[in-house]
Design an enzyme around this catalytic site. Structure first.
Site, PDB file in Angstrom:
ATOM      1  N   ARG A 103     -15.075  63.026  41.706  1.00  0.00           N
ATOM      2  CA  ARG A 103     -16.495  63.248  41.407  1.00  0.00           C
ATOM      3  C   ARG A 103     -16.909  62.214  40.370  1.00  0.00           C
ATOM      4  NH1 ARG A 103     -17.546  68.648  37.632  1.00  0.00           N
ATOM      5  NH2 ARG A 103     -16.749  67.699  35.737  1.00  0.00           N
ATOM      6  N   THR A 107     -23.148  61.515  37.860  1.00  0.00           N
ATOM      7  CA  THR A 107     -24.044  62.129  38.845  1.00  0.00           C
ATOM      8  C   THR A 107     -23.463  63.413  39.435  1.00  0.00           C
ATOM      9  OG1 THR A 107     -23.013  60.938  40.660  1.00  0.00           O
ATOM     10  CG2 THR A 107     -24.835  59.821  39.530  1.00  0.00           C
ATOM     11  N   ASP A 201      -9.620  67.874  31.576  1.00  0.00           N
ATOM     12  CA  ASP A 201      -9.554  67.146  32.844  1.00  0.00           C
ATOM     13  C   ASP A 201      -8.136  67.269  33.406  1.00  0.00           C
ATOM     14  OD1 ASP A 201     -11.146  64.402  34.230  1.00  0.00           O
ATOM     15  OD2 ASP A 201      -9.082  64.924  34.746  1.00  0.00           O
ATOM     16  N   ASP A 204      -6.284  63.995  34.318  1.00  0.00           N
ATOM     17  CA  ASP A 204      -5.850  63.237  33.132  1.00  0.00           C
ATOM     18  C   ASP A 204      -4.662  63.921  32.451  1.00  0.00           C
ATOM     19  OD1 ASP A 204      -7.938  61.567  33.683  1.00  0.00           O
ATOM     20  OD2 ASP A 204      -9.136  62.086  31.922  1.00  0.00           O
TER      21      ASP A 204
HETATM   22  O1  PRP Z   1     -15.996  71.216  41.466  1.00  0.00           O
HETATM   23  P1  PRP Z   1     -16.308  69.813  41.073  1.00  0.00           P
HETATM   24  O2  PRP Z   1     -17.484  69.717  40.132  1.00  0.00           O
HETATM   25  O3  PRP Z   1     -16.454  68.907  42.262  1.00  0.00           O
HETATM   26  O4  PRP Z   1     -15.085  69.280  40.192  1.00  0.00           O
HETATM   27  C1  PRP Z   1     -13.768  69.539  40.505  1.00  0.00           C
HETATM   28  C2  PRP Z   1     -13.013  68.289  40.819  1.00  0.00           C
HETATM   29  O5  PRP Z   1     -12.883  67.483  39.638  1.00  0.00           O
HETATM   30  C3  PRP Z   1     -11.533  67.127  39.444  1.00  0.00           C
HETATM   31  O6  PRP Z   1     -11.190  65.963  40.129  1.00  0.00           O
HETATM   32  P2  PRP Z   1     -11.656  64.537  39.600  1.00  0.00           P
HETATM   33  O7  PRP Z   1     -12.923  64.116  40.285  1.00  0.00           O
HETATM   34  O8  PRP Z   1     -11.647  64.495  38.106  1.00  0.00           O
HETATM   35  O9  PRP Z   1     -10.527  63.582  40.173  1.00  0.00           O
HETATM   36  P3  PRP Z   1      -9.002  63.438  39.679  1.00  0.00           P
HETATM   37  O10 PRP Z   1      -8.263  64.585  40.293  1.00  0.00           O
HETATM   38  O11 PRP Z   1      -8.596  62.131  40.229  1.00  0.00           O
HETATM   39  O12 PRP Z   1      -8.984  63.478  38.172  1.00  0.00           O
HETATM   40  C4  PRP Z   1     -10.790  68.304  40.026  1.00  0.00           C
HETATM   41  O13 PRP Z   1      -9.444  68.027  40.318  1.00  0.00           O
HETATM   42  C5  PRP Z   1     -11.593  68.645  41.259  1.00  0.00           C
HETATM   43  O14 PRP Z   1     -11.214  67.897  42.385  1.00  0.00           O
HETATM   44  O1  URA Z   2     -13.235  71.241  33.749  1.00  0.00           O
HETATM   45  C1  URA Z   2     -13.074  70.420  34.653  1.00  0.00           C
HETATM   46  C2  URA Z   2     -14.063  70.124  35.613  1.00  0.00           C
HETATM   47  C3  URA Z   2     -13.807  69.226  36.601  1.00  0.00           C
HETATM   48  N1  URA Z   2     -12.604  68.604  36.637  1.00  0.00           N
HETATM   49  C4  URA Z   2     -11.633  68.870  35.725  1.00  0.00           C
HETATM   50  O2  URA Z   2     -10.531  68.290  35.794  1.00  0.00           O
HETATM   51  N2  URA Z   2     -11.899  69.764  34.753  1.00  0.00           N
HETATM   52 MG    MG Z   3     -10.229  64.141  36.866  1.00  0.00          MG
END
Ligand code: PRP
Ligand code: URA
Ligand code: MG
Length: 211
Positions: A103, A107, A201, A204
């Site tokens: 995400r 945005t 996160d 991370d």
């Molecule tokens: O419900 P949403 O608002 O869509 O957010 C949730 C998403 O955000 C995080 O991924 P991220 O985009 O941070 O990617 P990553 O796993 O590579 O850190 C998490 O692992 C979900 O996939």
């Molecule tokens: O709290 C949050 C929301 C989105 N993605 C994450 O990893 N943590």
């Molecule tokens: Mg992430």
């Protein structure tokens, strides 16, 4: 759409350590795996099985086997990858496909940057792994993608969900064959769409800050 918040002291304890900001990555990864195994036990209650005849050292008997094709497990990269081992421990014969989704933190739009799944999912039972259900945007896209390929039902295993994200999914997917199994439904989203109290996160904390 069904939602199950797993209420178990082992889950609550592991989740508490996971949330703690001082928990280092190796412990975070280990706990994620252990939590998923506990959640997977609940999430697989409806896994499709059929009777199978076997011979024990004593006699012939009827046992239980997964119906073929076996379940498809789909971790959503990156953070969902940290959940794969915990799932395949319980369902070692599962097929595994991958979706890479991120995400945009400004945005909140979701982009799909990788996809490696069977072309035809007609009638398949699919388990999606993603630790965080925040706005629900990522899971909504993933679920729609899987149904468009023919999946019969989708069970999402998450560590945390925000009430706002669950409502957004309900609004769009109420009539569909979707289950969400989650360790905790938290309080809310903050102004940056992070789950509160949450765990930060997840990607991370599992793998380090993405560049
Ligand atoms: O419900 P949403 O608002 O869509 O957010 C949730 C998403 O955000 C995080 O991924 P991220 O985009 O941070 O990617 P990553 O796993 O590579 O850190 C998490 O692992 C979900 O996939
Ligand atoms: O709290 C949050 C929301 C989105 N993605 C994450 O990893 N943590
Ligand atoms: Mg992430």
């Amino acid at each position: 759409m069904r939602v199950l918040e797993v209420d178990h002291p082992l889950v609550a304890h592991k989740l508490t350590v996971l949330r703690d900001k001082t928990t280092p990555s190796p412990v975070f990864r280990q706990l994620t795996e252990e939590l998923v195994t506990l959640l997977a036990y609940e999430a697989t209650r409806e896994v499709r099985t059929e009777p199978v005849e076997i011979e024990t050292p004593v006699t012939r008997t009827i046992g239980t086997a997964f119906t073929k094709p076996t379940p498809l497990v789909v971790p959503i990269l990156r953070a969902g990858l940290g959940m794969l081992e915990g799932m395949t421990k319980l369902v070692p014969t599962a097929e595994v496909g991958f979706l890479g989704m991120a995400r945009n933190e400004e945005t909140l739009d979701v982009i799909t940057y990788a996809e490696r799944l069977p072309a035809d999912l007609t009638g398949r039972q699919v388990f999606v792994l993603d630790p965080m259900l925040a706005t629900g945007g990522t899971l909504r896209e993933a679920i729609k993608f899987l149904f468009a390929r023919g999946a019969a039902d989708v069970t999402c295993i998450c560590l945390l969900a925000a009430p706002e994200g669950l409502q957004a999914l309900r609004d769009e997917l109420e009539e569909t064959n979707v289950s969400i199994v989650v360790a905790s439904i938290d309080e809310r989203l903050n102004e940056k769409a992070y789950i509160v109290p949450g765990l930060g996160d997840a990607g991370d904390r599992l793998y380090g800050v993405a560049g």
